[in-house]
Design an enzyme around this catalytic site. Structure first.
Site, mmCIF file in Angstrom:
data_model
loop_
_atom_site.group_PDB
_atom_site.id
_atom_site.type_symbol
_atom_site.label_atom_id
_atom_site.label_comp_id
_atom_site.label_asym_id
_atom_site.label_seq_id
_atom_site.Cartn_x
_atom_site.Cartn_y
_atom_site.Cartn_z
ATOM 1 N N LYS A 172 3.907 -10.334 4.784
ATOM 2 C CA LYS A 172 3.800 -10.750 3.388
ATOM 3 C C LYS A 172 4.773 -11.900 3.081
ATOM 4 O O LYS A 172 5.758 -12.097 3.787
ATOM 5 C CB LYS A 172 4.075 -9.563 2.448
ATOM 6 C CG LYS A 172 3.045 -8.439 2.606
ATOM 7 C CD LYS A 172 1.652 -8.915 2.251
ATOM 8 C CE LYS A 172 0.591 -7.825 2.239
ATOM 9 N NZ LYS A 172 0.305 -7.202 3.513
HETATM 10 C C1 LIG Z 1 -4.628 -5.691 -0.711
HETATM 11 C C2 LIG Z 1 -3.686 -4.747 -0.045
HETATM 12 N N1 LIG Z 1 -3.404 -3.576 -0.655
HETATM 13 C C3 LIG Z 1 -2.546 -2.711 -0.131
HETATM 14 C C4 LIG Z 1 -1.918 -2.952 1.069
HETATM 15 C C5 LIG Z 1 -1.036 -1.916 1.645
HETATM 16 O O1 LIG Z 1 0.271 -2.315 1.876
HETATM 17 P P1 LIG Z 1 1.144 -1.675 3.045
HETATM 18 O O2 LIG Z 1 0.627 -2.210 4.339
HETATM 19 O O3 LIG Z 1 2.526 -2.113 2.737
HETATM 20 O O4 LIG Z 1 0.995 -0.185 2.958
HETATM 21 C C6 LIG Z 1 -2.154 -4.156 1.733
HETATM 22 C C7 LIG Z 1 -1.469 -4.452 2.990
HETATM 23 O O5 LIG Z 1 -1.608 -5.421 3.646
HETATM 24 C C8 LIG Z 1 -3.073 -5.076 1.169
HETATM 25 O O6 LIG Z 1 -3.351 -6.225 1.768
#
Ligand SMILES: Cc1ncc(COP(=O)(O)O)c(C=O)c1O
Length: 374
Positions: A183
């Site tokens: 990110k």
């Molecule tokens: C659109 C979206 N929502 C939620 C998430 C979930 O985040 P995490 O990987 O930190 O659990 C991501 C992760 O890339 C994402 O791209």
């Protein structure tokens, strides 16, 4: 040219200094000044009053839904073209995700198709700012007002993005961010919910911390089923250092995207997500292209293979939620047509997108793509 990964974190600020301080003072649990400071600063960066740091973005989405009281029997509208965490989080609560196709230009939820999916069970809309591009929040807000629905922004990919002068995360009752390693702002693994609503904030921090009474004594009496979703002070130390650089890193991602567009402008059959709408600033998390194989002369899989031969890493795009066995088995309605999502999945992929990419690398990648065209 040496191997170019699809993404790598940018850790060019006070990360080591703050982590060292956390470790050397022994403040490594979720107590500690970095958690509070990171919450405060990231919330402010997102034009919000309150922030609650958690272990990852998936959990942040779940906590957001829990804080709003969403559960069994409820429906939440979500784009089918998203990372599965958006839909999973809804399932964790017992509610049902209801899918809407993507818009052909923005690749975000098609706001024209939301209203037909609203039923008496609908409790919320979860817009996802895909690849850092802001959804059309005016339309979504109007629908939420008309039908008395909550909005939960999935801003996992959109740190610092702007819609009509306001930051992502500030358009909803509660929003969720991810700080995964790829990110724009990262803590390796990590997440945060942000809100401007004190009641929702209190509920979120109550459920996050195993439902210990918020202000009462720690007598180990719990009135609800809670969660341990706490972020450690060591992780928050990295987060704080990242927020300090947030605008700088955002600028690098935007610059990279502009360079890709410049060097691929004359290559027929390469399609980009639409530009930022007026008054908005998309943050270009991932540089995604869709290949029109009839015009370009190769299917995207051939281009991916060719890039790999040239030491250039890529990633496939999401498969739609309506195509996921997990969603079908959970009881979601996966019937209906989602042509835009399927077009994106079939023809699109990510190019290298790290903040630290050089113009020389981007030029090289674009030349490989350009020269391969038939
Ligand atoms: C659109 C979206 N929502 C939620 C998430 C979930 O985040 P995490 O990987 O930190 O659990 C991501 C992760 O890339 C994402 O791209």
């Amino acid at each position: 040219m040496a191997f170019i990964p699809v993404c790598e974190p940018m850790l060019a600020g006070n990360e080591l200094k703050y982590v060292t301080e956390a470790v050397s003072t022994g403040w490594i649990s979720s107590s500690g000044k970095y958690v509070n400071e990171f919450e405060k600063q990231f919330a402010a960066y997102s034009d919000c009053q309150y922030g609650i740091a958690v272990c990852n973005g998936t959990i942040a989405l779940h906590l957001a839904l829990v804080a709003l009281g969403i559960g069994k029997g409820d429906e939440v509208i979500v784009p089918t073209f998203t990372m599965i965490a958006s839909a999973y989080a809804i399932c964790y609560t017992g509610a049902k995700p209801v899918f809407v196709d993507a818009d052909k230009n923005s690749w975000n939820i098609d706001v024209k198709m939301i209203e037909e999916k609203i039923t008496s069970r609908t409790k919320a809309i979860m817009p996802v700012h895909i690849f850092g591009k802001m959804c059309d929040m005016d339309v979504i807000n109007a629908l939420a007002d008309k039908y008395n629905l909550y909005i939960i922004e999935d801003a996992a990919e959109a740190h610092g993005a702007l819609y009509k002068g306001k930051k992502s995360g500030s358009f909803s009752d509660i929003a969720a961010f991810s700080f995964f390693a790829n990110k724009n702002i990262t803590t390796g693994e990590g997440g945060m919910v942000v809100t401007n609503n004190k009641k929702i904030y209190d509920r979120a921090r109550y459920f996050k911390n195993v439902c210990f009474p918020l202000d009462g004594p720690r007598n180990y009496q719990h009135d609800n089923i809670g969660y341990n979703y706490r972020m450690s002070n060591v992780v928050a130390a990295i987060g704080l250092a990242q927020v300090e650089k947030a605008d700088e890193y955002k600028g690098m991602r935007i610059r990279n995207h502009q360079l890709y567009k410049k060097y691929l402008a004359d290559v027929p059959g390469i399609i980009f997500q639409s530009d930022s709408a007026e008054g908005c600033e998309d943050v270009c998390w991932m540089n995604t292209i869709v290949v029109d194989s009839e015009i370009y002369g190769h299917h995207k899989d051939e281009l991916i293979a060719h890039l790999k031969e040239n030491e250039i890493d890529t990633r496939l795009l999401f498969t739609g939620m309506h195509k996921q066995k997990a969603m079908l088995n959970y009881g979601c309605d996966c019937s209906g047509n989602y042509p835009v999502c399927e077009w994106l999945t079939e023809n699109g992929f990510y190019l290298p997108s790290a903040s630290s990419l050089t113009e020389e690398q981007i030029k090289f990648i674009c030349k490989i793509i350009s020269d391969f065209r038939k």
